[in-house]
Design a protein around this motif. Structure first.
Motif, PDB file in Angstrom:
ATOM      1  N   PHE A  89       0.752  -1.137  -0.076  1.00 17.82           N
ATOM      2  CA  PHE A  89      -0.010  -0.002  -0.076  1.00 17.82           C
ATOM      3  C   PHE A  89       0.990   1.058   0.008  1.00 17.82           C
ATOM      4  O   PHE A  89       0.449   2.296  -0.604  1.00 17.82           O
ATOM      5  CB  PHE A  89      -0.865   0.064   1.047  1.00 17.82           C
ATOM      6  N   GLU A  90       1.877   1.210   0.756  1.00 16.47           N
ATOM      7  CA  GLU A  90       2.799   2.411   0.671  1.00 16.47           C
ATOM      8  C   GLU A  90       3.496   2.835  -0.510  1.00 16.47           C
ATOM      9  O   GLU A  90       3.351   3.689  -1.114  1.00 16.47           O
ATOM     10  CB  GLU A  90       4.024   2.065   1.703  1.00 16.47           C
ATOM     11  N   GLN A  91       3.559   1.703  -1.468  1.00 17.92           N
ATOM     12  CA  GLN A  91       4.202   1.864  -2.904  1.00 17.92           C
ATOM     13  C   GLN A  91       2.991   2.324  -3.777  1.00 17.92           C
ATOM     14  O   GLN A  91       3.259   3.085  -4.613  1.00 17.92           O
ATOM     15  CB  GLN A  91       4.881   0.845  -3.402  1.00 17.92           C
ATOM     16  N   ALA A  92       2.016   1.981  -3.387  1.00 19.10           N
ATOM     17  CA  ALA A  92       0.494   2.182  -4.386  1.00 19.10           C
ATOM     18  C   ALA A  92       0.115   3.861  -4.036  1.00 19.10           C
ATOM     19  O   ALA A  92      -0.506   4.202  -4.949  1.00 19.10           O
ATOM     20  CB  ALA A  92      -0.475   1.290  -4.003  1.00 19.10           C
ATOM     21  N   GLN A  93       0.442   4.488  -2.972  1.00 21.80           N
ATOM     22  CA  GLN A  93      -0.138   5.566  -2.627  1.00 21.80           C
ATOM     23  C   GLN A  93       0.153   6.785  -3.553  1.00 21.80           C
ATOM     24  O   GLN A  93      -0.838   7.479  -3.989  1.00 21.80           O
ATOM     25  CB  GLN A  93       0.246   6.038  -1.184  1.00 21.80           C
ATOM     26  N   GLN A  94       1.434   6.496  -4.219  1.00 23.75           N
ATOM     27  CA  GLN A  94       1.620   7.720  -5.156  1.00 23.75           C
ATOM     28  C   GLN A  94       0.741   7.609  -6.345  1.00 23.75           C
ATOM     29  O   GLN A  94       0.556   8.578  -7.109  1.00 23.75           O
ATOM     30  CB  GLN A  94       3.167   7.700  -5.429  1.00 23.75           C
ATOM     31  N   LEU A 145      -5.643  -3.175  -3.693  1.00 20.41           N
ATOM     32  CA  LEU A 145      -6.051  -2.573  -2.309  1.00 20.41           C
ATOM     33  C   LEU A 145      -7.189  -3.341  -1.732  1.00 20.41           C
ATOM     34  O   LEU A 145      -7.910  -3.933  -2.110  1.00 20.41           O
ATOM     35  CB  LEU A 145      -6.721  -1.086  -2.794  1.00 20.41           C
ATOM     36  N   LYS A 146      -7.186  -3.130  -0.470  1.00 22.53           N
ATOM     37  CA  LYS A 146      -7.791  -3.704   0.475  1.00 22.53           C
ATOM     38  C   LYS A 146      -8.506  -2.614   1.314  1.00 22.53           C
ATOM     39  O   LYS A 146      -8.115  -1.637   1.565  1.00 22.53           O
ATOM     40  CB  LYS A 146      -6.845  -4.610   1.707  1.00 22.53           C
ATOM     41  N   ASP A 147      -9.545  -3.218   1.902  1.00 25.65           N
ATOM     42  CA  ASP A 147     -10.643  -2.491   2.741  1.00 25.65           C
ATOM     43  C   ASP A 147      -9.690  -1.667   3.875  1.00 25.65           C
ATOM     44  O   ASP A 147      -9.969  -0.639   4.527  1.00 25.65           O
ATOM     45  CB  ASP A 147     -11.906  -2.882   3.381  1.00 25.65           C
ATOM     46  N   SER A 148      -8.632  -2.523   4.626  1.00 29.22           N
ATOM     47  CA  SER A 148      -7.884  -2.084   5.458  1.00 29.22           C
ATOM     48  C   SER A 148      -6.794  -1.118   5.220  1.00 29.22           C
ATOM     49  O   SER A 148      -6.156  -0.512   6.100  1.00 29.22           O
ATOM     50  CB  SER A 148      -7.176  -3.380   6.339  1.00 29.22           C
ATOM     51  N   ASP A 149      -6.659  -0.624   3.892  1.00 29.49           N
ATOM     52  CA  ASP A 149      -5.747   0.107   3.570  1.00 29.49           C
ATOM     53  C   ASP A 149      -6.410   1.752   3.814  1.00 29.49           C
ATOM     54  O   ASP A 149      -7.194   2.226   3.142  1.00 29.49           O
ATOM     55  CB  ASP A 149      -5.343   0.051   2.251  1.00 29.49           C
ATOM     56  N   THR A 150      -5.528   2.248   4.621  1.00 28.80           N
ATOM     57  CA  THR A 150      -6.299   3.619   4.998  1.00 28.80           C
ATOM     58  C   THR A 150      -4.998   4.916   4.857  1.00 28.80           C
ATOM     59  O   THR A 150      -3.904   4.496   5.418  1.00 28.80           O
ATOM     60  CB  THR A 150      -6.988   3.751   6.159  1.00 28.80           C
ATOM     61  N   SER A 151      -5.470   5.889   4.682  1.00 28.03           N
ATOM     62  CA  SER A 151      -4.722   7.208   4.449  1.00 28.03           C
ATOM     63  C   SER A 151      -5.468   8.444   4.332  1.00 28.03           C
ATOM     64  O   SER A 151      -6.641   8.410   4.230  1.00 28.03           O
ATOM     65  CB  SER A 151      -3.337   6.962   3.309  1.00 28.03           C
ATOM     66  N   ALA A 152      -4.568   9.354   4.277  1.00 27.11           N
ATOM     67  CA  ALA A 152      -5.402  10.648   4.265  1.00 27.11           C
ATOM     68  C   ALA A 152      -6.017  10.964   2.667  1.00 27.11           C
ATOM     69  O   ALA A 152      -6.800  11.609   2.450  1.00 27.11           O
ATOM     70  CB  ALA A 152      -4.294  11.988   4.359  1.00 27.11           C
ATOM     71  N   ILE A 153      -5.683  10.077   2.018  1.00 23.58           N
ATOM     72  CA  ILE A 153      -6.320  10.213   0.440  1.00 23.58           C
ATOM     73  C   ILE A 153      -7.121   9.185  -0.004  1.00 23.58           C
ATOM     74  O   ILE A 153      -8.051   9.339  -1.034  1.00 23.58           O
ATOM     75  CB  ILE A 153      -4.989  10.573  -0.771  1.00 23.58           C
ATOM     76  N   ARG A 154      -6.994   8.116   0.631  1.00 21.63           N
ATOM     77  CA  ARG A 154      -7.677   6.989   0.354  1.00 21.63           C
ATOM     78  C   ARG A 154      -9.216   7.174   0.476  1.00 21.63           C
ATOM     79  O   ARG A 154      -9.567   7.916   1.430  1.00 21.63           O
ATOM     80  CB  ARG A 154      -7.262   5.612   1.136  1.00 21.63           C
ATOM     81  N   ASN A 155      -9.965   6.773  -0.507  1.00 24.81           N
ATOM     82  CA  ASN A 155     -11.456   6.966  -0.546  1.00 24.81           C
ATOM     83  C   ASN A 155     -11.865   8.412  -0.431  1.00 24.81           C
ATOM     84  O   ASN A 155     -12.897   8.841   0.023  1.00 24.81           O
ATOM     85  CB  ASN A 155     -12.217   6.276   0.408  1.00 24.81           C
ATOM     86  N   ARG A 156     -10.935   9.120  -0.678  1.00 23.92           N
ATOM     87  CA  ARG A 156     -11.273  10.777  -0.793  1.00 23.92           C
ATOM     88  C   ARG A 156     -10.959  11.403  -2.110  1.00 23.92           C
ATOM     89  O   ARG A 156      -9.992  11.339  -2.827  1.00 23.92           O
ATOM     90  CB  ARG A 156     -10.474  11.493   0.347  1.00 23.92           C
ATOM     91  N   PRO A 157     -12.071  12.286  -2.536  1.00 23.52           N
ATOM     92  CA  PRO A 157     -11.473  12.889  -4.050  1.00 23.52           C
ATOM     93  C   PRO A 157     -10.704  13.966  -4.080  1.00 23.52           C
ATOM     94  O   PRO A 157     -10.295  14.389  -2.764  1.00 23.52           O
ATOM     95  CB  PRO A 157     -13.013  13.425  -4.152  1.00 23.52           C
ATOM     96  N   ILE A 158     -10.114  14.078  -5.246  1.00 21.06           N
ATOM     97  CA  ILE A 158      -9.201  15.331  -5.329  1.00 21.06           C
ATOM     98  C   ILE A 158     -10.013  16.288  -5.485  1.00 21.06           C
ATOM     99  O   ILE A 158     -10.904  16.635  -6.059  1.00 21.06           O
ATOM    100  CB  ILE A 158      -8.416  15.325  -6.648  1.00 21.06           C
ATOM    101  N   ARG A 159      -9.719  17.474  -4.689  1.00 21.59           N
ATOM    102  CA  ARG A 159     -10.310  18.988  -4.590  1.00 21.59           C
ATOM    103  C   ARG A 159      -9.617  19.621  -5.482  1.00 21.59           C
ATOM    104  O   ARG A 159      -8.284  20.048  -5.464  1.00 21.59           O
ATOM    105  CB  ARG A 159     -10.501  19.298  -3.267  1.00 21.59           C
TER     106      ARG A 159
END
Length: 162
Positions: free
Chosen positions: A46-51, A67-81
């Motif tokens: 997941f760390e490599q996938a975030q970029q 990606l797994k449901d447990s993969d969470t970060s500040a950008i995961r499942n949040r749109p780009i504003r």
């Protein structure tokens, strides 16, 4: 008369808008290429996938990582504003992927172009103004000039010959 025409052409040419002139692009931090070989598991966490997720929030897998449901970060499942102006009080819209981001069949990615820049955090792309905070800058950065495609031919040849 020729001098008058020349002056007129120079004046008109000088008045053209630079609004659509590319000054750079948003790319991976460290100026890495988006070049994934189909048979090379370069992305396994997941760390490599975030970029990659930073540019396309709809991705469900990247290379060898799903990606797994447990993969969470500040950008995961949040749109780009993206904003209409370079300030957070202006109108905005949410997008899931930059419209200029393209990834070829061979896995070569072309990053979104930047047309204007205000300080070190605001960048105008086709979709609107994007604000990069310090967490974003760990994953992505602004690069002046054009994205290098020096290795694209070699990358494509490898894909089409294997």
């Amino acid at each position: 008369m020729n001098i008058i025409r020349f002056i007129f052409v120079v004046l008109i040419g000088g008045c053209t808008s630079s609004e659509n002139q590319v000054i750079g692009y948003l790319g991976f931090a460290g100026n890495e290429k988006w070049a994934i070989q189909f048979n090379d598991c370069a992305v396994v966490s997941f760390e490599q996938a975030q970029q990659y997720i930073w540019f396309d929030r709809d991705l469900s897998s990247i290379n060898c990582y799903t990606l797994k449901d447990s993969d969470t970060s500040a950008i995961r499942n949040r749109p780009i504003r993206v904003y209409s102006q370079p300030n957070k009080h202006s109108e905005y819209k949410d997008i899931n992927k930059f419209s200029e981001l393209t990834v070829s069949e061979s896995g070569w990615g072309t990053f979104p172009s930047v047309y204007e820049r205000v300080d070190s955090s605001w960048f105008k792309v086709v979709d609107g103004w994007v604000y990069l905070n310090s967490a974003d800058k760990v994953l992505v950065d602004f690069y002046p000039g054009s994205q290098s495609i020096a290795k694209k031919k070699e990358h494509d040849a490898y894909f089409f010959n294997h």
